[in-house]
Write an enzyme that holds these catalytic residues in place. Structure first.
Site, short mmCIF file in Angstrom:
data_model
loop_
_atom_site.label_atom_id
_atom_site.label_comp_id
_atom_site.label_asym_id
_atom_site.label_seq_id
_atom_site.Cartn_x
_atom_site.Cartn_y
_atom_site.Cartn_z
CE LYS A 144 -4.47 1.26 -0.15
NZ LYS A 144 -5.45 1.00 -0.45
CG ASP A 184 -7.23 3.66 -0.79
OD1 ASP A 184 -7.94 1.85 -0.55
OD2 ASP A 184 -7.38 3.87 -0.07
P1 NDP Z 1 -12.65 8.13 -3.55
O1 NDP Z 1 -12.01 8.94 -3.25
O2 NDP Z 1 -13.35 7.48 -4.67
O3 NDP Z 1 -14.33 8.05 -2.35
C1 NDP Z 1 -14.07 8.83 -1.04
C2 NDP Z 1 -15.34 8.29 -0.21
O4 NDP Z 1 -15.33 8.50 0.87
C3 NDP Z 1 -16.04 10.48 -1.05
O5 NDP Z 1 -16.65 10.50 -0.90
C4 NDP Z 1 -15.21 10.92 -0.06
O6 NDP Z 1 -15.75 11.91 1.05
C5 NDP Z 1 -15.32 10.51 1.82
N1 NDP Z 1 -13.98 10.04 2.65
C6 NDP Z 1 -12.62 9.76 1.94
N2 NDP Z 1 -12.51 9.51 3.32
C7 NDP Z 1 -13.54 10.34 4.90
C8 NDP Z 1 -13.53 11.08 6.07
N3 NDP Z 1 -12.10 10.42 7.19
N4 NDP Z 1 -14.44 11.27 6.80
C9 NDP Z 1 -15.57 10.85 5.85
N5 NDP Z 1 -15.76 11.08 4.48
C10 NDP Z 1 -14.51 10.78 3.79
O7 NDP Z 1 -12.07 6.54 -2.74
P2 NDP Z 1 -12.82 5.05 -2.58
O8 NDP Z 1 -13.89 4.95 -2.78
O9 NDP Z 1 -11.86 4.31 -3.39
O10 NDP Z 1 -12.26 4.54 -1.35
C11 NDP Z 1 -13.37 4.05 -0.79
C12 NDP Z 1 -12.98 2.86 0.51
O11 NDP Z 1 -13.08 1.72 0.18
C13 NDP Z 1 -11.78 3.36 0.92
O12 NDP Z 1 -12.11 2.65 2.68
C14 NDP Z 1 -10.70 2.30 0.47
O13 NDP Z 1 -9.61 1.88 1.17
C15 NDP Z 1 -11.57 1.36 -0.07
N6 NDP Z 1 -11.39 0.20 -0.92
C16 NDP Z 1 -10.64 1.16 -2.04
C17 NDP Z 1 -10.77 0.35 -3.52
C18 NDP Z 1 -10.24 0.59 -4.40
O14 NDP Z 1 -10.66 -0.31 -6.06
N7 NDP Z 1 -10.91 2.55 -4.76
C19 NDP Z 1 -10.13 -0.81 -3.14
C20 NDP Z 1 -10.75 -1.16 -2.32
C21 NDP Z 1 -10.97 -0.75 -0.81
P3 NDP Z 1 -15.01 13.42 0.59
O15 NDP Z 1 -14.78 13.16 -1.37
O16 NDP Z 1 -15.26 14.72 1.27
O17 NDP Z 1 -13.55 13.44 1.10
#
Ligand code: NDP
Length: 464
Positions: A144, A184
């Site tokens: 990571k 991510d």
């Molecule tokens: P994105 O950046 O596309 O989206 C993240 C979302 O979560 C946004 O809506 C963001 O809001 C919100 N968010 C992020 N941090 C916070 C926080 N501290 N408090 C509140 N809201 C938050 O990321 P992904 O969709 O790719 O990832 C989401 C989750 O899925 C993570 O835990 C990631 O590790 C996990 N994941 C992702 C994978 C992938 O293929 N992308 C694979 C496996 C797991 P805002 O825009 O306001 O920050």
């Protein structure tokens, strides 16, 4: 308004009833060796609680200190990322790559760009990635990386200059047979494009060093959809064990990024009603449900306009709760946390159960606190932890690597079918290792299921 970054890590390790003496001794050692890495402590403890009893029954792993070796990264790279913003001012961020475990394949895991990124957060993610990648049954080690850079509010050119500076250093540590990063939080198609471009330029070679690439330059169909789709496929498998299905169910989803968007798409396709989405500023509750047209609006809002979820409520006239980014107090049958770590606490877990929630499938990594997990297990609801439920993303990254090696592109249907089969098989592995009478403990199932393959490979390879 610029959202305030939140680091949702509890201050102390859980003192729950499952923390027995051996786990405590092991965790004292982990904490002493890795002080102040609280997210890492939390992730290790969650695994230790099921693996330490398993080691007692399988002393060969204990004698070879396999678990002690698994919590030590094979390599950690920390580096400076200098870049110049649009005003001509110098900026500096910190970059990381955690190469955690290569026993069963090259290091594989995403890059995260978020102000809360630090060594402990990335070590927790890399550690979980090792188990998750093993569960996919593909030859993928765990890693990571990322940076405390915040892409929010930056111009495309600033993001490009930052990505190029990061890759100028990271290039020397990665490669298609060494370490293959992906996206991510904060790292989507735009960022991957810039990083891949810089790698190619420096190395003067076109190789599959990243996954999540654009279709025009070696990406796989269904990769952007894979984590969200996979989380819903996993929920569907869990529901089938109690003769239930997604059709007709009310579903709460947190987040509105990549994972949340495609989880929403799949729930709609399966006949469920998604009523919530969120971002770090607040959440929306749409009692009529988010349909395909409304989801298209969200995708444009988040991926193109890079706006806030509040605008959905303004546009469609539904409820918006400012300042609360977790929608768990709303009634639902199924909850899909798809935003970030520790976004479901004990109180929220109790509220979900009280309101009739029967299934939690985690799209995000470690979104439930240890106390919340205990509530789900105590109430014997279907609870799919992230390392199993969101493994569809990395599995499809593995399929992208296969296509790159073959220099072929599979069709959308073929990739989706493979993804679906992988999620069904991960579910089977969890059932095999997690069955406790009539109840399936998916925490135990995913931890032991993920551990065995990596542990056996480490034993076979000796002290390396
Ligand atoms: P994105 O950046 O596309 O989206 C993240 C979302 O979560 C946004 O809506 C963001 O809001 C919100 N968010 C992020 N941090 C916070 C926080 N501290 N408090 C509140 N809201 C938050 O990321 P992904 O969709 O790719 O990832 C989401 C989750 O899925 C993570 O835990 C990631 O590790 C996990 N994941 C992702 C994978 C992938 O293929 N992308 C694979 C496996 C797991 P805002 O825009 O306001 O920050």
């Amino acid at each position: 308004m610029k959202p305030k970054p939140v680091l949702n890590i509890p201050n102390q390790l859980k003192k729950g009833k499952t923390m027995d003496a051996q786990v405590k001794k092991f965790m004292d050692y982990v904490v002493a060796k890795n002080p102040s890495e609280r997210a890492f402590h939390q992730a290790v403890q969650e695994v230790a609680e099921t693996i330490i009893p398993f080691l007692e029954e399988n002393p060969k792993y204990k004698a070879a200190k396999v678990f002690e070796r698994m919590i030590e990264p094979e390599r950690v790279v920390i580096f400076r990322i200098p870049w110049v913003d649009d005003k001509g001012e110098f900026q500096v961020n910190r970059g990381f790559r955690i190469e955690m475990n290569s026993a069963i394949g090259p290091y594989k895991g995403g890059m995260r760009f978020h102000p809360t990124v630090d060594l402990g957060v990335l070590k927790f993610l890399a550690f979980e990635q090792v188990f998750k990648n093993s569960l996919t049954s593909l030859p993928l080690g765990g890693g990571k990386g990322g940076s405390d850079f915040d892409p929010k509010g930056k111009s495309d050119n600033e993001v490009m200059r930052f990505c190029q500076s990061l890759m100028t250093e990271l290039t020397r540590h990665i490669g298609p047979d060494t370490d293959v990063p992906a996206g991510d939080i904060g790292v989507g198609g735009r960022e991957i494009g810039y990083m891949f471009g810089q790698y190619k330029r420096i190395k003067n070679e076109f190789t599959g060093v990243f996954t999540g690439k654009g279709l025009e330059y070696g990406g796989s169909l269904i990769r952007p959809q894979a984590t969200g789709y996979g989380t819903v496929y996993f929920a569907q498998e869990m529901l089938a064990t109690i003769n239930e299905e997604i059709r007709g169910k009310t579903v709460s989803i947190s987040g509105s990024g990549n994972v949340a968007q495609y989880a929403t798409e799949k729930v709609i396709e399966f006949g469920g009603k998604v009523v919530t989405l969120s971002d770090s500023n607040g959440y929306i509750y749409d009692q009529d449900g988010i349909d395909t047209e409304k989801l298209e609006y969200v995708m444009n809002l988040k991926n193109v306009k890079r706006g806030r979820i509040r605008e959905y409520a303004d546009h469609f006239g539904c409820k918006y709760v400012e300042g609360v980014s977790r929608p768990w107090m709303e009634k639902c049958d199924i909850a899909l946390p798809c935003a970030t770590e520790n976004e479901v606490n004990e109180e929220e877990a109790k509220e979900l159960v009280k309101n009739g929630c029967i299934c939690v499938s985690e799209g995000a990594n470690m979104p439930s606190t240890p106390e919340a997990v205990e509530v789900f297990l105590d109430n014997k609801i279907l609870y799919g932890p992230g390392k199993a439920a969101n493994a569809g993303g990395v599995a499809t990254s593995g399929l992208e690597m296969s296509q790159n090696s073959l220099r072929l592109s599979w069709t959308r249907e073929e990739v989706d079918q493979r993804l679906h089969n992988i999620m069904i098989n991960i579910h089977k592995t969890c059932v095999e290792h997690g069955k406790e009478g009539d109840f399936i403990n998916y925490v135990k199932g995913s931890n032991i299921g993920g551990f065995v393959k990596v542990a056996d490979a480490m034993m076979a390879q000796g002290a390396v």
